[in-house]
Design a protein around this motif. Structure first.
Motif, short mmCIF file in Angstrom:
data_model
loop_
_atom_site.label_atom_id
_atom_site.label_comp_id
_atom_site.label_asym_id
_atom_site.label_seq_id
_atom_site.Cartn_x
_atom_site.Cartn_y
_atom_site.Cartn_z
N VAL A 418 0.85 -1.19 0.00
CA VAL A 418 0.00 0.00 0.00
C VAL A 418 0.88 1.24 0.00
O VAL A 418 1.97 1.26 0.60
N ILE A 419 0.43 2.27 -0.70
CA ILE A 419 1.11 3.56 -0.70
C ILE A 419 0.05 4.64 -0.76
O ILE A 419 -1.00 4.46 -1.39
N GLY A 420 0.27 5.76 -0.06
CA GLY A 420 -0.75 6.80 -0.03
C GLY A 420 -0.18 8.15 0.30
O GLY A 420 0.99 8.29 0.67
N ASP A 421 -1.03 9.17 0.18
CA ASP A 421 -0.62 10.55 0.40
C ASP A 421 -1.80 11.32 0.98
O ASP A 421 -2.83 11.47 0.32
N ALA A 470 -7.29 11.70 1.22
CA ALA A 470 -6.04 11.00 0.96
C ALA A 470 -6.16 10.17 -0.30
O ALA A 470 -7.21 9.57 -0.56
N THR A 471 -5.10 10.14 -1.09
CA THR A 471 -5.03 9.20 -2.20
C THR A 471 -4.35 7.93 -1.72
O THR A 471 -3.54 7.96 -0.79
N CYS A 472 -4.69 6.81 -2.35
CA CYS A 472 -4.14 5.54 -1.88
C CYS A 472 -4.19 4.52 -3.01
O CYS A 472 -5.17 4.46 -3.77
N ALA A 489 -7.43 4.70 -5.15
CA ALA A 489 -8.34 5.79 -4.80
C ALA A 489 -7.64 7.11 -5.10
O ALA A 489 -6.92 7.64 -4.25
N GLY A 490 -7.83 7.60 -6.32
CA GLY A 490 -7.23 8.88 -6.71
C GLY A 490 -5.73 8.88 -6.80
O GLY A 490 -5.11 9.94 -6.85
N HIS A 491 -5.11 7.71 -6.82
CA HIS A 491 -3.66 7.60 -6.80
C HIS A 491 -3.17 6.95 -8.09
O HIS A 491 -3.84 6.08 -8.64
N PRO A 492 -2.00 7.36 -8.61
CA PRO A 492 -1.47 6.72 -9.82
C PRO A 492 -1.29 5.22 -9.59
O PRO A 492 -0.79 4.80 -8.54
N PRO A 493 -1.71 4.38 -10.53
CA PRO A 493 -1.49 2.93 -10.40
C PRO A 493 0.00 2.63 -10.49
O PRO A 493 0.78 3.44 -10.99
N PRO A 494 0.42 1.46 -10.03
CA PRO A 494 1.85 1.14 -10.07
C PRO A 494 2.33 0.92 -11.50
O PRO A 494 1.57 0.51 -12.38
N LEU A 495 3.60 1.21 -11.71
CA LEU A 495 4.26 0.83 -12.95
C LEU A 495 4.72 -0.62 -12.81
O LEU A 495 5.38 -0.97 -11.83
N ILE A 496 4.38 -1.47 -13.79
CA ILE A 496 4.73 -2.89 -13.74
C ILE A 496 5.59 -3.21 -14.95
O ILE A 496 5.10 -3.21 -16.10
N PRO A 513 -10.34 10.20 -4.30
CA PRO A 513 -9.54 10.05 -3.09
C PRO A 513 -10.40 9.64 -1.89
O PRO A 513 -11.60 9.91 -1.84
N LEU A 514 -9.78 8.99 -0.95
CA LEU A 514 -10.47 8.60 0.28
C LEU A 514 -10.95 9.84 1.02
O LEU A 514 -10.22 10.83 1.14
N GLY A 515 -12.17 9.79 1.53
CA GLY A 515 -12.73 10.90 2.27
C GLY A 515 -13.54 11.86 1.45
O GLY A 515 -14.12 12.81 1.99
#
Length: 728
Positions: A418-421, A470-472, A489-496, A513-515
């Motif tokens: 998980v990663i978020g801001d 928050a984005t996640c 949730a409003g966050h860039p998807p991972p690069l694979i 985004p969350l919230g």
């Protein structure tokens, strides 16, 4: 235009030439008188930089409008324009403020500025600039002609000086002549003005510049160069009081003998600095005082120590003494009244700057500690999955970031990444970040897949009524099969990135985004990973990242190529290529995963050992652990080198990191990799003390560098990873 200011050596029979600064001061004074200007500065090129620097200036006591450095390539400054074009140029401070608002610190009222080149015989040395207060003052052609004539006249003498090999580059700070002296031709008042003007000017410059200093080093550098170059001091030493003893934080022109005595001094040492602190007042020590001996480099080399006088002042904040400022001048029979008065004004500025920076540093360290405490101490070891992380904090002073990441080992054998801001840079954002991290970890451990996990986390954040969102991005991975599920949730998807270099696009539904919308139904999508796949999660603190500006796959490809596929080195390269200095006021987080093989196969070739903090037997246990598995993998030939390298790294971690140590050994088909992780983000350092015999324990990381085929020393969020590899 010939801008070369060097010339051939001076012939032995050549007539005597004047001092360069005397020539320029005379030109500045004459121009002030002729043009009735408030100040005049002469600019010369700065060594090694595309800048013009004020070499001399005739000024009012407060140095009206003078900027000591201007970019040659910035035509908004008339000095730069005149230097480049060779023509007189006029500008107004309002025009300059539109592009350089920081100019208002040096000229808080409107100014008109005219500049002309210093040019003669095809050589252009710099410019001469005149300053007048007033809004859009009209500068007539006669004024410009006189300014240009002054530039040509001064340049004619500079041609001779340059041919004699005299430098035509600006010094650290300008030579200062006073406005009153510019109009006075003789008399005791003129002499006093000439002595006082530089002190007033440089103290006023320090009053403007010290509040903008960002570090103790900046303060010491600014004060030292003003005192030595501007006030013509022979030596200076600045100390702070720590644990009852003085510590030198900056010095110039001082002998090593004096600095060693100063570092070792205590309240009972009897040194002038100790007397000044005890009496809480400035003290003056003449040439005959024994406390002034052997303080200056030249004196230590054999010159007469009685040629110096010293002014020693305590550094005070309120009633508290926290250091000293000692300045030595060449004794020439003067009373040094102007110098002592200027230093009386300087010391409070220096004390305030030190106290401000110390308070900021302490608050910033506390904020960083709070934020790092909320990040994972170290990432878990997952068979079949290699991982690393990077966290780059904001440079925005005391601001706290809301970026976070986590890697969660699940009871079922899977793993959740998980990663978020969290929005904003405040204590509230950091608190919400900690709450979300705990909630996500709990929901993941309960077995929720990414979509349902984000739905429940979203509702919880809405119920907290924090007014923050928050984005996640959340992903679940099964190391046995390579199956991964992703939701965001409003966050860039991972690069694979696949082992072949191709990229998989999971195409998840990027929800709000969350919230933001408590009822939104987040969904996840399936992705299948093959061995060798690299997954990069990141936040928008990286350059070029954010909604519609995701990190480009080319960044990953370039980092992959530069690091030869080493995961820790990939993380370092990504940070280096996607962040800039000075950093913007945003933090950045990076989580890298590499799927290596199904976990059932990986378990046989990955081993882990935990060593408790301050475990006196930790190094011995680590060596025994490594020896056992090298034998099990038929790699006994690597035992001697691997044992030596491991001992150095584990010892370094236990001695300096003051944390638990996590040892991981991975056996690959063609190399052995050893990783040592701890909770201290600072780079590994030599175990030995400075100057220690390298054969007796000061070898430190040099052994690792010399013996390992490749190695790395990478900060990883809250801690760091030191690793090495040996070919099989």
């Amino acid at each position: 235009m010939d801008s070369d200011t060097s010339g051939p050596g001076r012939p032995a029979d050549a007539p005597p030439v004047r001092n360069r600064d005397d020539v320029l001061v005379e030109a500045a004074r004459r121009t002030m008188r002729d043009l009735q200007a408030a100040s005049v500065a002469v600019y010369l090129p700065v060594s090694g930089e595309p800048m013009l620097g004020a070499a001399v200036a005739a000024v009012e006591p407060l140095g009206i409008g003078l900027m000591e450095r201007v970019s040659i390539n910035d035509d908004v400054f008339p000095s730069a324009a005149a230097y480049k074009t060779g023509r007189p140029t006029v500008a107004h401070s309002l025009d300059i403020l539109g592009k350089h608002p920081e100019f208002s610190v040096f000229a808080p009222y409107p100014l008109t500025i005219a500049s002309a080149p210093l040019e003669s015989a095809g050589k252009r040395f710099g410019t001469i600039s005149a300053f007048w207060p007033g809004i859009f003052r009209q500068i007539g052609s006669d004024d410009l002609d006189r300014l240009a004539a002054a530039g040509r006249e001064a340049a004619r003498e500079l041609v001779t000086l340059a041919a004699a090999g005299i430098s035509m580059q600006a010094g650290e700070v300008p030579v200062i002549a006073s406005l009153s002296t510019a109009y006075a031709s003789s008399g005791e008042d003129a002499v006093k003005e000439a002595e006082t003007a530089p002190f007033l000017y440089h103290v006023q410059q320090l009053a403007l510049r010290l509040p903008r200093a960002l570090s103790l080093e900046d303060v010491v550098h600014e004060v030292t160069r003003r005192v030595v170059a501007g006030l013509k001091a022979q030596a200076t030493a600045i100390t702070t009081l720590e644990n009852g003893r003085l510590r030198v934080v900056g010095a110039s022109g001082c002998s090593q003998l004096f600095l060693r005595r100063l570092e070792a001094s205590s309240a009972s040492s009897g040194m002038p600095e100790e007397r000044a602190m005890t009496e809480r007042r400035q003290l003056f020590f003449g040439p005959a005082d024994p406390g002034t001996r052997d303080r200056v480099e030249s004196a230590a080399a054999g010159d007469d120590a009685e040629e110096q006088v010293w002014v020693v002042s305590p550094l005070l904040v309120g009633a508290r003494v926290f250091g000293t400022c000692s300045i030595g001048f060449t004794a020439d029979g003067r009373h040094f009244a102007a110098e002592r008065a200027a230093l009386n004004a300087l010391v409070p500025l220096l004390g305030q700057a030190f106290e401000r920076i110390r308070t900021q540093d302490a608050s910033h360290a506390l904020a960083r500690k709070l934020q790092q405490t909320l990040l994972p101490r170290m990432l878990p070891s997952i068979p079949g999955l290699a991982s690393t992380s990077r966290y780059v904090p904001t440079s925005g002073g005391l601001e706290l970031g809301g970026d976070w990441y986590d890697l969660i080992r699940l009871p079922t054998g899977g793993v959740t990444a998980v990663i978020g801001d969290v929005q904003g840079h405040s204590t509230a954002a950091t608190v919400v970040m900690g709450q979300l991290r705990s909630v996500v970890r709990a929901y993941a451990t309960d077995g929720l897949s990414p979509g349902p996990l984000l739905r429940r986390t979203n509702r919880l954040l809405a119920e907290l009524n924090t007014d923050l969102f928050a984005t996640c991005c959340c992903a679940w991975l099964d190391p046995e099969t390579g199956r991964m599920r992703v939701a965001t949730a409003g966050h860039p998807p991972p690069l694979i990135r696949e082992a072949s270099g191709n990229y998989l696009d999971p195409e998840p539904d990027v929800g709000p985004p969350l919230g933001v919308d408590a009822e939104y139904e987040y969904t996840d999508v399936d992705v299948h990973l093959e061995p060798g796949a690299l997954v990069a999660f990141y936040t928008d603190g990286f350059l070029g990242a954010g909604p519609g500006h995701e990190v480009s796959p080319s960044v990953i490809d370039t980092a992959y190529a530069a690091s030869h596929g080493q995961l820790e080195a990939i993380g370092d390269e990504v940070v280096k290529r996607t962040t800039v200095l000075p950093r913007a006021a945003d933090d950045a987080a990076l989580l890298l995963l590499r799927y290596e093989e199904p976990s059932a196969q990986a378990r046989h070739y990955v081993r882990r050992l935990e060593i408790a903090r301050r475990d006196l037997q930790g190094v011995q246990r680590a060596r025994r652990f490594l020896r056992e598995w090298l034998s099990a993998w038929n790699l006994e030939a690597l035992d001697d080198e691997a044992q030596l390298l491991l001992s150095e790294i584990v010892t370094n971690a236990l001695v300096h990191a003051d944390s638990d140590v996590d040892l991981r050994i991975r056996r690959y088909p063609d190399y052995l990799r050893v990783e040592v992780r701890d909770s201290d983000p600072h780079p590994a350092i030599n175990v030995g003390s400075p100057g220690e015999d390298q054969a007796e324990g000061g070898r430190g990381m040099m052994i690792v560098s010399a013996l390992a085929s490749t190695w790395g020393n990478s900060p990883s969020g809250r801690g760091k990873t030191v690793w090495f590899e040996l070919p099989v």
